[in-house]
Design an enzyme around this catalytic site. Structure first.
Site, mmCIF file in Angstrom:
data_model
loop_
_atom_site.group_PDB
_atom_site.id
_atom_site.type_symbol
_atom_site.label_atom_id
_atom_site.label_comp_id
_atom_site.label_asym_id
_atom_site.label_seq_id
_atom_site.Cartn_x
_atom_site.Cartn_y
_atom_site.Cartn_z
ATOM 1 N N ASP A 102 101.267 110.195 -29.533
ATOM 2 C CA ASP A 102 101.615 108.803 -29.776
ATOM 3 C C ASP A 102 103.034 108.668 -30.319
ATOM 4 O O ASP A 102 103.700 109.663 -30.626
ATOM 5 C CB ASP A 102 100.623 108.186 -30.759
ATOM 6 C CG ASP A 102 99.212 108.206 -30.204
ATOM 7 O OD1 ASP A 102 99.018 107.712 -29.083
ATOM 8 O OD2 ASP A 102 98.320 108.737 -30.880
ATOM 9 N N TYR A 153 97.388 121.884 -33.703
ATOM 10 C CA TYR A 153 98.161 120.821 -34.345
ATOM 11 C C TYR A 153 98.571 121.249 -35.752
ATOM 12 O O TYR A 153 97.867 122.018 -36.416
ATOM 13 C CB TYR A 153 97.328 119.536 -34.457
ATOM 14 C CG TYR A 153 97.209 118.754 -33.170
ATOM 15 C CD1 TYR A 153 98.137 117.770 -32.842
ATOM 16 C CD2 TYR A 153 96.162 118.988 -32.282
ATOM 17 C CE1 TYR A 153 98.028 117.044 -31.667
ATOM 18 C CE2 TYR A 153 96.042 118.259 -31.102
ATOM 19 C CZ TYR A 153 96.979 117.290 -30.797
ATOM 20 O OH TYR A 153 96.879 116.573 -29.638
#
Length: 417
Positions: A102, A153
Site C-alpha cells: 500500500d 515482512y
C-alpha cells in the site's frame, strides 16, 4: 533582440512560440518505429527494492494518483529502454507481482515476472528510490505471485513507552495456522470465505548498527498474508506493549469459534473489534521466497570503472546521508531538551503503574512515530465490532459487485455485431 527590455508576459509568449516552432520543425533524424516482434524475448523475474514514502503504493492505477506508483515508474522505465512494448501494456508483457504493498509501504525484495527483451539496464533510468537488485530467468509458466513459497515482512519501531517482553510473548502466539479475520481489513471485492493463514515465525528484536541502534523490528514470516494483516498485527502488539491489553488478547482474537484455539472457555470473537491499524511508513516487504529450482538470482557485474557509481555504492551513500540527517535531528532534540522538560510518560502501564483515570491523556502508539492521544481506553473485547465477512461479501455482491457486472455485460453487448 534586446530581451532585457521585454516584459515578463512578452518573454513567456516568445518562449512558447519558440517551443512550438521546435516541435513542428522536421527532425534531421526521424524516430524509427521499433518492431518488438523482430527480436527474441525471454521470461524473467526481477527483484527490486523501493522507498514506499515516495509512492502511491506498488500497483499501477487507472485513475490519477497524488504520487506516482512503483509499477507505473518501473513500467515507464522498461518502456523507455525499449525492453517492453508500451502500447501492449502490462498484459502484453505478462506482468505479475508477488505481493501488493500500500501507499507508504517499502520493499527490500519485491519480485515481478514478465517477458523481457534485453539485459538489465534499468537502474540508469529509474529514480534512486527504486533499485533493481537482481534478475533471474524463469520458466514460461512461472508466476511471481503463485510460485512464492513465503513472504518476509519487517516493521520497525522505537521501543519508548513499550514493554518489549510482553510484545514478544504476544507475537509468539501468532505462530502457526490460525484464522486471522480479526487481524486484517475485509476486502469484499475478493469474496474471501476463509481467513486461515500460516505464520512461520514472529520475532521482535533490536536493530543493530548505525543510527538505528535502539530501534526494534518485528520480523514476520508467513506463507501468505491478508489485506493489511501486518499493520493490524502491529497495532495489537502496540496496545499490548503499552500495557493496555494482555498478551492473551491475541489468542482471544484468534478464537473465531468455540474451541478454535483449543480452549472452549475462551470468548468467541467472530467479527473484528474496532481499532486503528498501525502506520504504513515503517513497514517493509523484506523478501519473497521461491523454490531453488524456480529462480536463480543474478546481478550484472560492474567493471572497475563503474564501481564508484555501482548499486552498492549508491545504496551505501543513501544510508550514509540518512544517518547524517538522523545525527542532526538528534542534536536538535538535545538542544531543545536544554529548554523544555520532556512530558511525563504513562506508558507502558506495566512499568509506570499508572491507572487510566479518564482525565489524564495518554499517547497510544500507532507506529511511524505517530500517536493517538486518548484520556480513556476501552478494552478491545468490549468495543463495537464490525459485520461478519459473509454479511460484508453479500452487501458488496448485491451493491457494487452487481453494478460492476452490469457494466461489464453492457460493454460486452455493445461489442457484439
Amino acid at each position: 533582440m534586446a530581451y532585457e527590455t521585454w516584459s515578463k508576459e512578452a518573454l513567456i509568449a516568445r518562449l512558447t512560440e519558440l517551443e512550438a516552432e521546435k516541435e513542428s520543425a522536421p527532425r534531421k533524424y526521424p524516430w524509427k518505429t521499433f518492431d518488438f516482434s523482430s527480436y527474441p524475448r525471454r521470461k524473467i523475474a526481477l527483484k527490486f527494492c523501493y522507498s514506499g514514502w515516495a509512492y502511491n503504493g506498488l500497483a499501477i492505477q487507472l485513475d490519477p494518483t497524488p504520487l506516482p506508483t512503483v509499477e507505473g515508474v518501473l513500467f515507464e522505465a522498461l518502456a523507455k529502454a525499449r525492453l517492453i512494448d508500451r502500447d501492449a501494456g502490462l498484459e502484453g508483457c505478462g506482468w505479475e507481482r508477488c505481493g501488493r504493498t500500500d501507499r507508504g509501504v517499502s520493499a527490500g525484495g519485491q519480485v515481478i515476472s514478465l517477458w523481457h527483451n534485453y539485459t538489465l539496464v534499468l537502474n540508469r533510468i529509474l529514480p534512486s528510490t527504486i533499485r533493481i537488485l537482481a534478475w533471474s530467468p524463469v520458466a514460461p509458466d512461472f508466476s511471481s505471485r503463485f510460485a512464492c513459497t513465503s513472504r518476509h515482512y519487517k516493521y520497525f519501531f522505537a521501543p519508548d513507552g513499550l514493554d518489549i517482553p510482553r510484545m514478544s510473548e504476544a507475537a509468539s502466539l501468532l505462530v502457526g495456522g490460525h484464522d486471522f479475520r480479526n487481524f486484517c481489513k475485509l476486502d469484499p471485492t475478493k469474496q474471501l470465505t476463509t481467513y486461515r493463514r500460516r505464520i512461520i515465525s514472529a520475532d521482535i528484536k533490536p536493530v543493530a548498527g548505525g543510527t538505528a541502534v535502539g530501534m526494534h523490528v518485528l520480523d514476520l514470516k508467513g506463507s501468505a498474508f491478508l489485506y493489511h494483516q501486518v499493520r493490524h498485527i502491529m497495532a495489537i502488539l502496540f496496545l499490548i506493549g503499552a500495557g493496555l491489553e494482555p498478551p492473551s488478547v491475541v489468542t482471544a482474537l484468534l478464537n473465531v469459534e468455540v474451541g478454535a484455539e483449543g480452549d472452549p472457555s475462551l470468548p468467541v470473537v467472530d467479527t473484528r473489534p474496532e481499532y486503528q491499524m498501525a502506520d504504513a511508513l515503517p513497514l517493509m516487504l523484506y523478501e519473497c521466497h521461491y523454490s531453488p529450482g524456480d529462480v536463480k538470482w543474478q546481478a550484472e557485474q560492474e567493471t572497475d570503472a563503474e564501481l564508484g557509481a555501482g548499486l552498492f555504492h549508491q545504496m551505501h551513500s543513501i544510508q550514509a546521508r540518512s544517518e547524517l540527517f538522523a545525527a542532526l535531528n538528534r542534536e536538535f532534540l538535545t538542544a531543545a531538551a536544554a529548554h523544555h522538560v520532556p512530558p511525563t510518560s504513562y506508558l507502558p502501564l506495566t512499568a509506570t503503574g499508572f491507572v487510566p483515570d479518564g482525565k489524564t491523556p495518554m499517547n497510544v502508539p500507532l507506529g511511524g512515530a505517530e500517536f493517538r492521544r486518548s484520556v480513556k481506553y476501552t478494552p478491545l473485547l468490549q468495543r463495537n465490532r464490525g459485520d461478519h465477512f459473509e454479511v460484508v461479501n453479500e452487501r458488496w455482491r448485491v451493491g457494487k459487485g452487481a453494478r460492476r457486472d452490469e457494466r461489464r455485460k453492457l460493454l460486452e453487448d455493445d461489442g457484439d455485431e
